[in-house]
Motif scaffolding. Structure first.
Motif, PDB file in Angstrom:
ATOM      1  N   GLU A  45       0.861  -1.337   0.006  1.00  0.00           N
ATOM      2  CA  GLU A  45       0.019   0.211  -0.086  1.00  0.00           C
ATOM      3  C   GLU A  45       0.861   1.376  -0.014  1.00  0.00           C
ATOM      4  O   GLU A  45       2.144   1.216   0.369  1.00  0.00           O
ATOM      5  CB  GLU A  45      -0.930   0.153   1.127  1.00  0.00           C
ATOM      6  CG  GLU A  45      -1.843  -1.257   1.231  1.00  0.00           C
ATOM      7  CD  GLU A  45      -2.751  -1.254   2.471  1.00  0.00           C
ATOM      8  OE1 GLU A  45      -2.850  -0.269   3.293  1.00  0.00           O
ATOM      9  OE2 GLU A  45      -3.583  -2.074   2.472  1.00  0.00           O
ATOM     10  N   PRO A  46       0.179   2.383  -0.185  1.00  0.00           N
ATOM     11  CA  PRO A  46       1.088   3.744  -0.340  1.00  0.00           C
ATOM     12  C   PRO A  46       1.729   3.949   1.025  1.00  0.00           C
ATOM     13  O   PRO A  46       1.034   3.570   1.880  1.00  0.00           O
ATOM     14  CB  PRO A  46       0.125   4.762  -0.632  1.00  0.00           C
ATOM     15  CG  PRO A  46      -0.853   4.040  -1.535  1.00  0.00           C
ATOM     16  CD  PRO A  46      -1.007   2.760  -0.905  1.00  0.00           C
ATOM     17  N   VAL A  47       2.849   4.529   1.197  1.00  0.00           N
ATOM     18  CA  VAL A  47       3.376   4.738   2.449  1.00  0.00           C
ATOM     19  C   VAL A  47       2.822   5.780   3.171  1.00  0.00           C
ATOM     20  O   VAL A  47       2.298   6.984   2.638  1.00  0.00           O
ATOM     21  CB  VAL A  47       4.928   5.367   2.101  1.00  0.00           C
ATOM     22  CG1 VAL A  47       5.437   5.648   3.320  1.00  0.00           C
ATOM     23  CG2 VAL A  47       5.729   4.106   1.621  1.00  0.00           C
ATOM     24  N   PRO A  48       2.036   5.448   4.264  1.00  0.00           N
ATOM     25  CA  PRO A  48       1.302   6.535   5.110  1.00  0.00           C
ATOM     26  C   PRO A  48       2.723   7.466   5.730  1.00  0.00           C
ATOM     27  O   PRO A  48       2.441   7.531   6.880  1.00  0.00           O
ATOM     28  CB  PRO A  48       0.744   5.559   5.971  1.00  0.00           C
ATOM     29  CG  PRO A  48       1.612   4.401   6.445  1.00  0.00           C
ATOM     30  CD  PRO A  48       2.212   4.312   4.986  1.00  0.00           C
ATOM     31  N   TYR A  49       2.995   8.100   5.039  1.00  0.00           N
ATOM     32  CA  TYR A  49       4.166   9.057   5.472  1.00  0.00           C
ATOM     33  C   TYR A  49       3.451  10.167   6.491  1.00  0.00           C
ATOM     34  O   TYR A  49       4.318  10.450   7.351  1.00  0.00           O
ATOM     35  CB  TYR A  49       4.786   9.790   4.307  1.00  0.00           C
ATOM     36  CG  TYR A  49       3.974  10.755   3.377  1.00  0.00           C
ATOM     37  CD1 TYR A  49       4.096  12.037   3.582  1.00  0.00           C
ATOM     38  CD2 TYR A  49       3.346  10.035   2.285  1.00  0.00           C
ATOM     39  CE1 TYR A  49       3.028  12.844   2.754  1.00  0.00           C
ATOM     40  CE2 TYR A  49       2.661  10.956   1.199  1.00  0.00           C
ATOM     41  CZ  TYR A  49       2.401  12.158   1.759  1.00  0.00           C
ATOM     42  OH  TYR A  49       1.632  13.114   0.907  1.00  0.00           O
ATOM     43  N   GLY A  68       0.237  -2.300  -4.407  1.00  0.00           N
ATOM     44  CA  GLY A  68      -1.347  -2.411  -4.652  1.00  0.00           C
ATOM     45  C   GLY A  68      -1.697  -1.322  -5.858  1.00  0.00           C
ATOM     46  O   GLY A  68      -2.522  -1.650  -6.476  1.00  0.00           O
ATOM     47  N   THR A  69      -1.239  -0.493  -5.694  1.00  0.00           N
ATOM     48  CA  THR A  69      -1.544   0.734  -6.748  1.00  0.00           C
ATOM     49  C   THR A  69      -1.012  -0.005  -7.990  1.00  0.00           C
ATOM     50  O   THR A  69      -1.807   0.303  -9.441  1.00  0.00           O
ATOM     51  CB  THR A  69      -0.703   2.080  -6.620  1.00  0.00           C
ATOM     52  OG1 THR A  69      -1.018   2.563  -5.387  1.00  0.00           O
ATOM     53  CG2 THR A  69      -0.902   2.838  -7.820  1.00  0.00           C
ATOM     54  N   VAL A  70       0.160  -0.665  -8.530  1.00  0.00           N
ATOM     55  CA  VAL A  70       0.390  -1.197  -9.581  1.00  0.00           C
ATOM     56  C   VAL A  70      -0.518  -2.207  -9.868  1.00  0.00           C
ATOM     57  O   VAL A  70      -0.995  -2.601 -11.112  1.00  0.00           O
ATOM     58  CB  VAL A  70       1.916  -1.917  -9.498  1.00  0.00           C
ATOM     59  CG1 VAL A  70       2.327  -2.722 -10.624  1.00  0.00           C
ATOM     60  CG2 VAL A  70       2.824  -0.708  -9.355  1.00  0.00           C
ATOM     61  N   ASP A  88       7.116   1.216 -13.111  1.00  0.00           N
ATOM     62  CA  ASP A  88       6.495   1.451 -11.717  1.00  0.00           C
ATOM     63  C   ASP A  88       7.016   0.372 -10.605  1.00  0.00           C
ATOM     64  O   ASP A  88       7.154   0.850  -9.431  1.00  0.00           O
ATOM     65  CB  ASP A  88       4.986   1.358 -11.687  1.00  0.00           C
ATOM     66  CG  ASP A  88       4.288   2.818 -12.314  1.00  0.00           C
ATOM     67  OD1 ASP A  88       4.960   3.734 -12.484  1.00  0.00           O
ATOM     68  OD2 ASP A  88       2.976   2.799 -12.435  1.00  0.00           O
ATOM     69  N   ILE A  89       7.058  -0.589 -10.844  1.00  0.00           N
ATOM     70  CA  ILE A  89       7.487  -1.876  -9.915  1.00  0.00           C
ATOM     71  C   ILE A  89       8.772  -1.566  -9.525  1.00  0.00           C
ATOM     72  O   ILE A  89       9.237  -1.485  -8.261  1.00  0.00           O
ATOM     73  CB  ILE A  89       7.221  -3.380 -10.405  1.00  0.00           C
ATOM     74  CG1 ILE A  89       5.750  -3.782 -10.733  1.00  0.00           C
ATOM     75  CG2 ILE A  89       8.152  -4.138  -9.533  1.00  0.00           C
ATOM     76  CD1 ILE A  89       5.558  -4.661 -11.595  1.00  0.00           C
ATOM     77  N   ARG A  90       9.789  -1.021 -10.467  1.00  0.00           N
ATOM     78  CA  ARG A  90      11.126  -0.978 -10.002  1.00  0.00           C
ATOM     79  C   ARG A  90      11.184   0.458  -9.248  1.00  0.00           C
ATOM     80  O   ARG A  90      11.996   0.646  -8.329  1.00  0.00           O
ATOM     81  CB  ARG A  90      11.955  -0.732 -11.448  1.00  0.00           C
ATOM     82  CG  ARG A  90      12.311  -2.028 -11.972  1.00  0.00           C
ATOM     83  CD  ARG A  90      12.997  -1.923 -13.131  1.00  0.00           C
ATOM     84  NE  ARG A  90      13.431  -3.111 -13.873  1.00  0.00           N
ATOM     85  CZ  ARG A  90      13.140  -3.343 -15.016  1.00  0.00           C
ATOM     86  NH1 ARG A  90      12.690  -2.679 -15.885  1.00  0.00           N
ATOM     87  NH2 ARG A  90      13.444  -4.836 -15.550  1.00  0.00           N
TER      88      ARG A  90
END
Length: 133
Positions: A45-49, A68-70, A88-90
């Motif tokens: 998931e996106p980093v909850p920065y 998850g976004t990918v 995007d994965i890299r």
């Protein structure tokens, strides 16, 4: 003469379309393997920065990415081609290693997953070139 030049184009176009679907299936399988790994949890998931108080995160990581976004973009056919998706994965691994110091847990997991991804991607690419699937 014009028929000869038209026929190969139609054939290549049809083949290209089939290969387009095939790379999506390949990436989907690799993503499933990545999600199955316990060490991928931080990257799903996106980093909850903001939650984590990482106030400098967005100034260092210009283009965040996560598995998850990918996966969502792949399922919605948002990628134009395999290389765009692979980029995007890299970026996931790159971002983690950019933000975290070498030796840090997140850095080490990103490096391990990067190596796993590249090995899986190379195998997929070789099989596709040789036509083993």
């Amino acid at each position: 003469m014009s028929t000869q030049s038209t026929l190969p184009l139609k054939s290549n176009s049809s083949s290209s379309s089939s290969n387009s679907r095939a790379w999506e299936d390949d990436v989907s399988k690799i993503l499933a393997r990545l999600f199955a790994r316990r060490d991928s949890e931080l990257f799903r998931e996106p980093v909850p920065y903001e939650e984590l108080g990482l106030t400098d995160y967005i100034s260092i990581v210009k283009t965040p990415s996560d598995l998850g976004t990918v996966k969502s973009r792949l399922e919605s056919h948002s990628y134009q081609n395999a290389l765009e998706c692979a980029e995007d994965i890299r970026r996931i691994w790159y971002n983690a290693m950019l933000y975290n110091a070498p030796g840090a847990t997140v850095y080490v997991k990103a490096k391990t997953l990067q190596e796993f991804w590249e090995a899986q991607w190379a195998t997929r690419s070789e099989e596709r070139r040789v036509g083993k699937e």
